[in-house]
Design a protein around this motif. Sequence first.
Motif, short mmCIF file in Angstrom:
data_model
loop_
_atom_site.label_atom_id
_atom_site.label_comp_id
_atom_site.label_asym_id
_atom_site.label_seq_id
_atom_site.Cartn_x
_atom_site.Cartn_y
_atom_site.Cartn_z
N ILE A 87 0.80 -1.30 0.00
CA ILE A 87 0.13 -0.01 -0.06
C ILE A 87 0.84 1.20 0.11
N SER A 88 2.21 1.09 0.42
CA SER A 88 2.87 2.27 0.27
C SER A 88 3.38 2.54 -0.98
N MET A 89 3.17 1.99 -2.14
CA MET A 89 3.28 2.19 -3.55
C MET A 89 2.60 3.37 -3.72
N THR A 90 1.42 3.57 -3.20
CA THR A 90 0.51 4.77 -3.56
C THR A 90 1.29 6.18 -3.32
N GLY A 91 2.56 5.98 -2.21
CA GLY A 91 3.28 7.10 -2.20
C GLY A 91 4.04 7.87 -3.37
N ALA A 92 4.11 6.85 -4.37
CA ALA A 92 4.66 7.36 -5.68
C ALA A 92 3.67 7.57 -6.63
N GLY A 93 2.17 7.35 -5.98
CA GLY A 93 1.20 7.63 -7.03
C GLY A 93 0.26 8.83 -6.57
N ILE A 94 -0.95 8.55 -5.95
CA ILE A 94 -1.92 9.61 -5.48
C ILE A 94 -1.24 10.37 -4.57
N ASN A 95 -0.28 10.01 -3.70
CA ASN A 95 0.18 10.74 -2.77
C ASN A 95 0.84 12.15 -3.05
N ILE A 96 1.73 12.06 -4.07
CA ILE A 96 2.24 13.09 -4.43
C ILE A 96 1.92 13.72 -5.65
N ASN A 97 0.70 13.28 -6.24
CA ASN A 97 0.04 13.84 -7.51
C ASN A 97 -0.63 15.09 -7.34
N HIS A 98 -0.74 15.51 -6.04
CA HIS A 98 -1.14 17.14 -5.74
C HIS A 98 0.07 18.10 -6.40
N ILE A 99 1.25 17.85 -6.04
CA ILE A 99 2.17 18.54 -6.61
C ILE A 99 2.26 18.69 -8.20
N ASP A 100 2.00 17.54 -8.80
CA ASP A 100 1.94 17.44 -10.14
C ASP A 100 0.79 18.33 -11.05
N ILE A 101 -0.32 18.46 -10.24
CA ILE A 101 -1.36 19.08 -10.98
C ILE A 101 -1.56 20.45 -10.61
N ALA A 102 -0.91 20.90 -9.39
CA ALA A 102 -1.06 22.22 -8.82
C ALA A 102 0.01 22.50 -7.67
N PRO A 103 1.30 22.77 -8.13
CA PRO A 103 2.31 22.94 -7.25
C PRO A 103 2.33 24.13 -6.28
N ARG A 104 1.56 25.06 -6.89
CA ARG A 104 1.27 26.31 -6.11
C ARG A 104 0.41 26.08 -4.97
N TYR A 105 -0.35 25.19 -5.03
CA TYR A 105 -1.57 25.00 -3.90
C TYR A 105 -1.37 23.57 -3.39
N ALA A 106 0.01 23.09 -3.61
CA ALA A 106 0.01 21.35 -3.18
C ALA A 106 -0.21 21.27 -1.51
N GLY A 107 0.22 22.39 -0.86
CA GLY A 107 -0.05 22.10 0.55
C GLY A 107 -1.52 22.07 0.83
N PHE A 108 -2.28 22.98 0.53
CA PHE A 108 -3.51 23.28 0.76
C PHE A 108 -4.34 22.05 0.28
N LEU A 109 -3.84 21.57 -1.15
CA LEU A 109 -4.81 20.30 -1.58
C LEU A 109 -4.48 19.14 -0.68
N LEU A 110 -3.15 19.10 -0.14
CA LEU A 110 -2.76 17.93 0.76
C LEU A 110 -3.95 18.02 1.89
N GLY A 111 -4.02 18.92 2.35
CA GLY A 111 -4.84 19.10 3.80
C GLY A 111 -6.05 19.11 3.45
N VAL A 112 -6.66 19.34 2.28
CA VAL A 112 -8.06 18.84 1.95
C VAL A 112 -8.11 17.17 1.61
N THR A 113 -7.25 16.60 0.99
CA THR A 113 -7.39 15.31 0.89
C THR A 113 -6.91 14.50 2.09
N ASN A 114 -6.36 14.86 2.86
CA ASN A 114 -5.78 14.53 4.09
C ASN A 114 -7.19 14.32 5.22
#
Length: 453
Positions: free
Chosen positions: A363-390
């Motif tokens: 399940i840790s393989m999602t760390g190279a998938g959905i978990n860092i995809n926030h930075i791919d699609i919106a690096p400017r808002y990566a922290g906020f998006l991570l907060g929302v999904t978290n």
Amino acid sequence: MTNSSHPHGWSGSAPHSSYSAFAQDAPMYNWSAETQGIVLSSFFYGYGLTQALGGYCSGLLGGKPVLGSGLLLSSVLTLLVPQAAELGVSFLMGLQALLGLAEGVIFPAQYTLWAKWAPPLERSRLMNIADAGCTFGTFFALLVAGIICQTLGWPFVFYIFGGVGCVWCLCWFLLVYEDPAHHPWISAREQEYIVSLLAHQQQVERPEKAWTACAGDVRQERRHWLMFYSFQGSSHGHSLPLVAMAKSLPLWAITIACFCTDWLFYMLLTSMPTFMSNVLHFDLRENGLLSSLPYVGNGLGHILAGLLADFLLARRVLGTAAVRKLFSALGMLLPAIFLVAVPYIGCSSTVVVVLLTLALTIISMTGAGININHIDIAPRYAGFLLGVTNTFGIVAGIIAPTAVGLLVSQDLQTGWRNAFFVSAALNLFGLIFYIAFGSSTIQDWAREDTAVQ
């Protein structure tokens, strides 16, 4: 702290030394299992409230001060846990909630920093190594806490860990900088390498060529990339494109996939010990090595997934979107299959432990998938998006154990089987939705081209 956490609850006996007097003098509280559960859950109510707020503040003020302040406050509050327990359950619950509020900003702030420091072709391994540190830290903390409880008493667990956290925060504020453009000791070559790759991320398909493009006129190109980077890869303003975010299918794909994955992950962490104890009659305390294997496997899985993902990207075997979806598929589908297989294994506790270890490792393989995809699609808002999904993930972590409890209360064997099937079905749905709508392209609402022009 409670009767269940008495030093003799740990395997082995306390060493016969002068330190054992501290352990014997540690206060004990006769709290019921229900009270203990309420105290522990108080942390997560606070933790969920500051996820999005922490991401917003880190994007506005910077990841360094937000992360450092959150960890410093949580370290100081950790020092106060023994005193709060002495005052009563209500005080301890309040302190736990405050701890959750303080720690809730840490991961979103971390993503804000990664968006400024991690080049696209090194992002997977850097972020997954950091995530592995969390898993290994949990494993190490549980191990050390047992020794401290046996020798010094449980209050010293909080004194020592809180003190170490305060010292770490001092190093953080002295040595860490918000981004490469403002780091005083970084070499010009490394600074230009990081900045140009991050700025080039949305302009070219092959970011490794950015260094060649910048090598001609160093001064002019360096000023250009630093200016471009200051807009695209750094902090956002006071306002957020919330409407555009709410309409973004790639963001919803990440959110739904994170909810489904966290449902399974939290169910494994919280409910599996109960299943192994009540159904398989597996004594976790007498099999400490087997009980610790899922933590070790998860940490190693994060590192290997990050290295492999960056290898595939660097060799151009797959594009970014394909890599994210591949690792998400492996990290969501295989653990679901292992989970469905558990009820049919029988009473072989060893095989079950192997399957659960594999599930938590893969399940840790999602760390190279959905978990860092926030930075791919919106690096400017990566922290906020991570907060929302978290936040959605934390909600899953609260609902999942409750749902398992309701199912199991009706019938033990059938209830556990249904709980496994529900988790597997959710993961399958989240994976299908993510594969259908996930993306690695920077979204239009996350760009600031007009500001650069």
